[in-house]
Motif scaffolding. Structure first.
Motif, short mmCIF file in Angstrom:
data_model
loop_
_atom_site.label_atom_id
_atom_site.label_comp_id
_atom_site.label_asym_id
_atom_site.label_seq_id
_atom_site.Cartn_x
_atom_site.Cartn_y
_atom_site.Cartn_z
N GLY A 93 30.05 -27.80 90.70
CA GLY A 93 30.58 -26.98 89.61
C GLY A 93 29.96 -27.28 88.26
N ALA A 94 28.77 -27.86 88.24
CA ALA A 94 28.11 -28.16 86.97
C ALA A 94 27.74 -26.87 86.24
CB ALA A 94 26.85 -28.99 87.21
N LEU A 95 27.93 -26.85 84.92
CA LEU A 95 27.56 -25.70 84.11
C LEU A 95 26.05 -25.70 83.91
CD1 LEU A 95 30.33 -25.81 81.36
CD2 LEU A 95 30.04 -24.03 83.08
N SER A 96 25.41 -24.57 84.23
CA SER A 96 23.97 -24.48 84.02
C SER A 96 23.61 -23.55 82.86
CB SER A 96 23.28 -24.00 85.30
OG SER A 96 23.73 -22.72 85.67
N GLU A 97 24.56 -22.76 82.39
CA GLU A 97 24.34 -21.89 81.23
C GLU A 97 25.68 -21.55 80.62
OE1 GLU A 97 22.18 -17.67 79.88
OE2 GLU A 97 22.37 -18.16 82.00
N VAL A 98 25.74 -21.48 79.29
CA VAL A 98 26.94 -21.07 78.58
C VAL A 98 26.55 -20.04 77.53
CG1 VAL A 98 28.83 -21.79 77.07
CG2 VAL A 98 28.09 -23.28 78.93
N ARG A 99 27.30 -18.94 77.46
CA ARG A 99 27.08 -17.88 76.47
C ARG A 99 28.40 -17.68 75.72
NH1 ARG A 99 24.70 -12.67 79.15
NH2 ARG A 99 24.00 -12.32 77.02
N PRO A 100 28.62 -18.45 74.67
CA PRO A 100 29.94 -18.49 74.04
C PRO A 100 30.26 -17.30 73.14
CG PRO A 100 28.45 -19.95 72.89
CD PRO A 100 27.69 -19.43 74.07
N LEU A 101 31.55 -17.17 72.87
CA LEU A 101 32.07 -16.23 71.88
C LEU A 101 32.15 -16.97 70.55
CD1 LEU A 101 33.62 -13.64 70.92
CD2 LEU A 101 35.69 -14.70 71.85
N SER A 133 28.48 -10.09 79.48
CA SER A 133 29.25 -9.41 80.52
C SER A 133 28.79 -9.94 81.87
CB SER A 133 29.04 -7.89 80.47
OG SER A 133 27.71 -7.56 80.81
N LYS A 134 29.50 -9.57 82.89
CA LYS A 134 29.05 -9.92 84.24
C LYS A 134 27.64 -9.38 84.47
CE LYS A 134 33.45 -10.18 86.78
NZ LYS A 134 34.15 -9.73 87.99
N ALA A 135 27.42 -8.14 84.04
CA ALA A 135 26.13 -7.49 84.28
C ALA A 135 24.99 -8.18 83.53
CB ALA A 135 26.20 -6.02 83.87
N SER A 136 25.20 -8.48 82.25
CA SER A 136 24.09 -9.04 81.47
C SER A 136 23.72 -10.44 81.94
CB SER A 136 24.44 -9.04 79.98
OG SER A 136 25.52 -9.91 79.70
N TYR A 179 20.14 -13.98 85.21
CA TYR A 179 20.01 -14.88 86.36
C TYR A 179 18.97 -14.33 87.34
CZ TYR A 179 21.34 -17.62 90.47
OH TYR A 179 21.32 -18.45 91.56
N CYS A 180 19.06 -13.06 87.64
CA CYS A 180 18.12 -12.46 88.59
C CYS A 180 16.70 -12.41 88.02
CB CYS A 180 18.59 -11.05 88.96
SG CYS A 180 20.07 -11.02 90.00
N GLY A 181 16.60 -12.05 86.74
CA GLY A 181 15.29 -11.96 86.12
C GLY A 181 14.54 -13.28 86.14
N ASP A 185 34.15 -5.17 86.42
CA ASP A 185 33.03 -5.14 87.37
C ASP A 185 32.11 -3.94 87.17
OD1 ASP A 185 33.90 -7.43 88.88
OD2 ASP A 185 35.42 -6.17 89.83
N ILE A 186 32.53 -2.96 86.38
CA ILE A 186 31.82 -1.68 86.35
C ILE A 186 30.37 -1.83 85.91
CG2 ILE A 186 31.70 0.57 85.18
CD1 ILE A 186 34.76 0.66 85.32
N GLU A 187 30.12 -2.57 84.84
CA GLU A 187 28.73 -2.71 84.37
C GLU A 187 27.85 -3.36 85.42
OE1 GLU A 187 29.63 -4.82 80.69
OE2 GLU A 187 28.77 -3.15 79.57
N MET A 188 28.38 -4.37 86.09
CA MET A 188 27.62 -5.03 87.16
C MET A 188 27.34 -4.05 88.30
SD MET A 188 28.71 -8.34 89.51
CE MET A 188 30.11 -7.52 90.31
#
Length: 282
Positions: free
Chosen positions: A91-99, A207-210, A215-217, A235-238
């Motif tokens: 469960g290690a965090l590999s990326e964080v995109r904070p508010l 978002s989930k999508a971004s 991650y995929c890119g 889930d819609i954007e994803m």
């Protein structure tokens, strides 16, 4: 209801390389467990070379139980895209995109005026805090006005803020979401993942999508090579980003309208049914 998957020889889309699935209401059954059939399908997918990514509104600290159920398969994008968690590494965090905190406080100020009675909670990388009137999640954590929870001298001031939660006890869920987006959309991304008037606010562009796209890119996986599953508005954007997307039979009407493919409900192992057909077709 039987899931359908495109036959490899009859469809122009490339073979999938990655499975992205929501958890609650999608992969998980209503009792929050993962069926033996689904565990086996996920393991078979990874054995066949398909990456598995769980994409959820859950915070990272809620992933331990899921990792147990799925035997540690895959990665997890948590908090609606605000964190990426490696289940293979405990469960290690590999990326964080904070508010950003100033943006969170701007949202709070707007909702205090526009929707009196709103109660707030905060999800930091290190834990949870809530106001006294916030009744959706009563787990351990500091209880205080949200302005204090977000203050420079707060207990978790040094921890990145993953998302702000805003609950209203009487507003309609869709109406509350629409009003918040219209009045405070400049300060963050607003969505919801429950039937209640519970808003989940992430940083702008998060978002989930971004996060899934990032991650995929980074791994050379195109959107066309992704198969995604979901059931709620978050889930819609994803689902619209992925090359192939499935709405669960139990999905929110907006999700059903946004996707062309369907599978069985979460209680009937709809995700597993599609994976099995995918692997059989391969």
């Amino acid at each position: 209801m039987t899931a359908s998957f495109f036959p490899p020889a009859a469809d122009a889309r490339p073979r999938p390389r990655l499975i992205a699935t929501d958890l609650d209401g999608t992969l998980l059954r209503d009792d929050k467990t993962v069926s033996a059939r689904t565990v086996a399908a996920l393991a078979a997918a990874e054995a066949a070379g398909l990456a598995v990514v769980f994409v959820t509104g859950r915070p990272a600290r809620w992933m331990d139980a899921v990792a147990e159920h799925v035997h540690g398969h895959g990665m997890a994008i948590c908090a609606n895209g605000a964190a990426v968690v490696d289940l293979h590494r405990g469960g290690a965090l590999s990326e964080v995109r904070p508010l950003p905190v100033p943006d969170a406080l701007a949202v709070v100020a707007f909702l205090r005026g526009a929707a009196p009675g709103t109660a707030f909670a905060v999800e930091h990388t290190g834990g949870f805090g809530r106001e006294k009137g916030y009744s959706m999640h009563r787990e351990q954590g500091e209880v205080a006005p949200v302005e204090k929870l977000l203050a420079d001298d707060a207990e978790r001031a040094g921890d990145p803020l993953l998302k702000l939660l805003a609950f209203h006890p009487s507003r309609g869920a869709d109406e509350f979401l629409g009003a918040a987006r219209a009045g405070a959309g400049a300060y963050g991304e607003f969505t919801r993942s429950t039937p209640s008037a519970l808003l989940e606010v992430s940083g702008r562009g998060v978002s989930k999508a971004s996060t899934l796209a990032r991650y995929c890119g980074a791994r050379g996986v195109s959107a066309a090579e992704v198969v995604a599953f979901g059931d709620m508005p978050n889930d819609i954007e994803m689902l619209t980003w992925a090359g192939t997307s499935y709405a669960m039979a139990n999905a929110h009407p907006e999700v059903l309208a946004a996707t062309t493919d369907r599978t069985a409900a979460n209680e009937e192992d709809g995700v597993a049914a599609v994976i099995e057909q995918l692997l059989h077709g391969a």
